[in-house]
Design a protein around this motif. Structure first.
Motif, PDB file in Angstrom:
ATOM      1  N   VAL A  35       0.856  -1.188   0.000  1.00 49.93           N
ATOM      2  CA  VAL A  35       0.000   0.000   0.000  1.00 49.93           C
ATOM      3  C   VAL A  35       0.890   1.234   0.000  1.00 49.93           C
ATOM      4  O   VAL A  35       1.662   1.448   0.932  1.00 49.93           O
ATOM      5  N   GLY A  36       0.800   2.029  -1.046  1.00 52.73           N
ATOM      6  CA  GLY A  36       1.638   3.207  -1.134  1.00 52.73           C
ATOM      7  C   GLY A  36       3.121   2.876  -1.087  1.00 52.73           C
ATOM      8  O   GLY A  36       3.932   3.638  -0.555  1.00 52.73           O
ATOM      9  N   GLY A  37       3.489   1.727  -1.645  1.00 49.77           N
ATOM     10  CA  GLY A  37       4.878   1.301  -1.653  1.00 49.77           C
ATOM     11  C   GLY A  37       5.342   0.653  -0.359  1.00 49.77           C
ATOM     12  O   GLY A  37       6.482   0.198  -0.265  1.00 49.77           O
ATOM     13  N   ASP A  88      -6.356   7.061   6.162  1.00 52.35           N
ATOM     14  CA  ASP A  88      -5.146   7.825   6.495  1.00 52.35           C
ATOM     15  C   ASP A  88      -4.705   8.699   5.326  1.00 52.35           C
ATOM     16  O   ASP A  88      -4.313   9.856   5.513  1.00 52.35           O
ATOM     17  N   GLU A  89      -4.744   8.147   4.123  1.00 54.20           N
ATOM     18  CA  GLU A  89      -4.319   8.906   2.946  1.00 54.20           C
ATOM     19  C   GLU A  89      -5.273  10.063   2.673  1.00 54.20           C
ATOM     20  O   GLU A  89      -4.837  11.167   2.317  1.00 54.20           O
ATOM     21  N   MET A  90      -6.555   9.826   2.827  1.00 59.89           N
ATOM     22  CA  MET A  90      -7.524  10.913   2.660  1.00 59.89           C
ATOM     23  C   MET A  90      -7.246  12.037   3.658  1.00 59.89           C
ATOM     24  O   MET A  90      -7.267  13.221   3.310  1.00 59.89           O
ATOM     25  N   ALA A  91      -6.987  11.654   4.904  1.00 59.21           N
ATOM     26  CA  ALA A  91      -6.722  12.654   5.944  1.00 59.21           C
ATOM     27  C   ALA A  91      -5.421  13.393   5.674  1.00 59.21           C
ATOM     28  O   ALA A  91      -5.336  14.618   5.855  1.00 59.21           O
ATOM     29  N   ARG A 162     -11.476   8.528  -4.035  1.00 53.76           N
ATOM     30  CA  ARG A 162     -10.952   8.141  -5.350  1.00 53.76           C
ATOM     31  C   ARG A 162      -9.486   8.536  -5.484  1.00 53.76           C
ATOM     32  O   ARG A 162      -8.644   7.757  -5.939  1.00 53.76           O
ATOM     33  N   ALA A 163      -9.180   9.738  -5.066  1.00 53.26           N
ATOM     34  CA  ALA A 163      -7.800  10.211  -5.150  1.00 53.26           C
ATOM     35  C   ALA A 163      -6.884   9.387  -4.241  1.00 53.26           C
ATOM     36  O   ALA A 163      -5.749   9.067  -4.608  1.00 53.26           O
ATOM     37  N   ALA A 164      -7.380   9.032  -3.071  1.00 51.55           N
ATOM     38  CA  ALA A 164      -6.564   8.274  -2.118  1.00 51.55           C
ATOM     39  C   ALA A 164      -6.221   6.893  -2.646  1.00 51.55           C
ATOM     40  O   ALA A 164      -5.062   6.459  -2.584  1.00 51.55           O
ATOM     41  N   VAL A 165      -7.210   6.164  -3.153  1.00 46.79           N
ATOM     42  CA  VAL A 165      -6.925   4.806  -3.604  1.00 46.79           C
ATOM     43  C   VAL A 165      -6.044   4.799  -4.845  1.00 46.79           C
ATOM     44  O   VAL A 165      -5.226   3.888  -5.031  1.00 46.79           O
ATOM     45  N   GLN A 166      -6.165   5.825  -5.676  1.00 53.23           N
ATOM     46  CA  GLN A 166      -5.280   5.911  -6.834  1.00 53.23           C
ATOM     47  C   GLN A 166      -3.847   6.177  -6.400  1.00 53.23           C
ATOM     48  O   GLN A 166      -2.902   5.603  -6.946  1.00 53.23           O
ATOM     49  N   ALA A 167      -3.688   7.032  -5.391  1.00 48.26           N
ATOM     50  CA  ALA A 167      -2.347   7.360  -4.915  1.00 48.26           C
ATOM     51  C   ALA A 167      -1.680   6.164  -4.233  1.00 48.26           C
ATOM     52  O   ALA A 167      -0.464   5.992  -4.328  1.00 48.26           O
ATOM     53  N   LEU A 168      -2.460   5.345  -3.580  1.00 48.99           N
ATOM     54  CA  LEU A 168      -1.906   4.231  -2.805  1.00 48.99           C
ATOM     55  C   LEU A 168      -1.474   3.052  -3.673  1.00 48.99           C
ATOM     56  O   LEU A 168      -0.637   2.253  -3.262  1.00 48.99           O
TER      57      LEU A 168
END
Length: 207
Positions: A35-37, A88-91, A162-168
């Motif tokens: 997740v996120g590397g 966590d990524e959204m936050a 959507r942005a969070a899951v794409q980034a992860l």
């Protein structure tokens, strides 16, 4: 809207929208997901599973029923970990944090509503397959979701999610299943404790 209700509805929206398209590929040895590397190791996942099983075994006459109700516990716990990473990524993107005071205030509210700490922990073990040591993560998620809803508006978490899951760029070891792009959950396992729309003590069993 009651605070507990607002939190659970926000989580349901996060899980219900078709946001995730990450695939499951060749897994590295000892890796449950990436997740996120960052690796989520199979040993870390198994430690959470073992904690839940130990708590279930301490439940006396209810132990057998609790264990039988969680046949896919590894998948359920991995799904829970991944959902928390999405939150966590959204936050992080929104510049939001959960302080220790926030978490303790949230704990007090849940404990007061459920007749004490012991009853609250028993409920989370029954509904969410969470050991006592995993409750802080549950509370942190709820605090962050409250703040995210305050920032974006109730029912408007789809775009930041959507942005969070794409980034992860989540990848899952096929041993534990595959992401369901529509339900935003791992495999076909259900997560009723997350999608509930009422306070924990009002959640229908097995729904």
């Amino acid at each position: 809207m009651h605070r507990r209700t607002a939190l659970s509805v926000s989580t349901a929206l996060l899980l219900a929208a078709p946001l995730l398209s990450a695939c499951s590929g060749e897994a590295r040895p000892g890796t449950a997901a990436v997740v996120g590397g960052e690796r989520i190791t199979t040993s870390a996942l198994q430690a959470q599973v073992n904690d839940v099983r130990a708590a279930q075994n301490r439940a006396g006459q209810a132990a057998a029923e609790l264990i039988a109700s969680t046949p896919n516990l590894e998948r359920q716990k991995l799904d829970s970990i991944l959902q928390s990473r999405i939150i966590d990524e959204m936050a992080r993107t929104a510049g939001l944090t959960a302080t220790q005071k926030d978490i303790e205030d949230e704990r007090k509210a849940y404990v007061d509503e459920n007749g004490g700490a012991e009853q609250f922990e028993a409920l989370l073990l029954q509904k969410g397959a969470m050991a006592p040591g995993q409750v802080d993560r549950f509370l942190r998620d709820r605090v962050l979701l409250t703040k995210l809803s305050a920032k974006y508006g109730n029912g408007k978490l789809e775009e930041p999610a959507r942005a969070a899951v794409q980034a992860l760029n989540i990848e899952v070891n096929p041993r534990y299943g595959a992401w369901d792009a529509k339900q935003i959950k791992l495999g076909v396992g259900e997560t009723p404790w997350i999608t509930q729309r009422t306070r924990p003590e009002q959640a229908p069993a097995g729904a």
